[in-house]
Design a protein around this motif. Sequence first.
Motif, PDB file in Angstrom:
ATOM      1  N   HIS A 196      28.823  41.870  63.161  1.00 35.75           N
ATOM      2  CA  HIS A 196      28.736  42.185  64.451  1.00 35.75           C
ATOM      3  C   HIS A 196      28.095  40.908  65.380  1.00 35.75           C
ATOM      4  N   PRO A 197      28.824  40.240  66.004  1.00 37.07           N
ATOM      5  CA  PRO A 197      28.382  39.088  66.527  1.00 37.07           C
ATOM      6  C   PRO A 197      27.057  39.214  67.546  1.00 37.07           C
ATOM      7  N   GLN A 198      27.007  40.259  68.162  1.00 38.44           N
ATOM      8  CA  GLN A 198      25.965  40.700  69.082  1.00 38.44           C
ATOM      9  C   GLN A 198      24.528  41.121  68.293  1.00 38.44           C
ATOM     10  N   GLY A 199      25.085  41.892  67.277  1.00 38.62           N
ATOM     11  CA  GLY A 199      24.017  42.505  66.160  1.00 38.62           C
ATOM     12  C   GLY A 199      23.298  41.275  65.574  1.00 38.62           C
ATOM     13  N   LEU A 200      24.232  40.466  64.880  1.00 43.89           N
ATOM     14  CA  LEU A 200      23.481  39.500  64.211  1.00 43.89           C
ATOM     15  C   LEU A 200      22.748  38.643  65.230  1.00 43.89           C
ATOM     16  N   GLN A 201      23.105  38.314  66.091  1.00 45.57           N
ATOM     17  CA  GLN A 201      22.270  37.437  67.138  1.00 45.57           C
ATOM     18  C   GLN A 201      20.994  38.169  67.583  1.00 45.57           C
ATOM     19  N   ASP A 202      20.925  39.569  67.983  1.00 46.39           N
ATOM     20  CA  ASP A 202      19.987  40.406  68.358  1.00 46.39           C
ATOM     21  C   ASP A 202      18.965  40.366  67.087  1.00 46.39           C
TER      22      ASP A 202
END
Length: 207
Positions: A52-58
């Motif tokens: 998950h792009p936002q999950g990994l970033q956060d």
Amino acid sequence: LHARCSQSLKSPHMDLCRVPAAREKGWYLALMAPNVKGPNYAWLDPSRLYCHPQGLQDCVGDLLQPFQGIPIDMVAGIDAMGFILGAAAAAVLQKGFLAIRKAGHLCVQTLAQPYTDYSGREKVMEVRTDAISPGLRILLVDQWVETGGTMRAAIELVERLGGHSRAPTGVAAICIEDSEGGRWIRERYKCSHCVPSRLQPRFDHHQ
């Protein structure tokens, strides 16, 4: 936690665009997948959240937040899942990444350290000897700290190559469980993890 993870898996495919309006610390933990294969496997598969792009970033942002303003020269990730978070953290920090490997994979001069992993198996990890010099400020990253044996071995390698003059700058993992080994690490090093305090007991008991 299992219920939250199972709820996120009702659809056969992850919705990569779905992001909660209020992105509280640890919101992405529900993206992890529960064990469906039995006791020979870990109780959770955290790697699903990396998709998950936002999950990994956060997740990476939360791991690095406690180290803001603290000098870091290099990020070291532990074989194998620590490579993902460690490399991502290094990219955000614009620092180099050092892979701490399971023994037998590096064709260069290495330093080895035996350890017992979370499952009780005796293993050996190794690191190249030409990347760490005394005084280098290193952030150690792994996916999870359960018994602490793997992370302690990595700490030992870093300190041995650093001439025992400087401990790792810090330790970061999605979860650092409240085990004897986890407490040993927390008491001696600056640590960062992603689990909110209200959920920590559930992670400690694998619920």
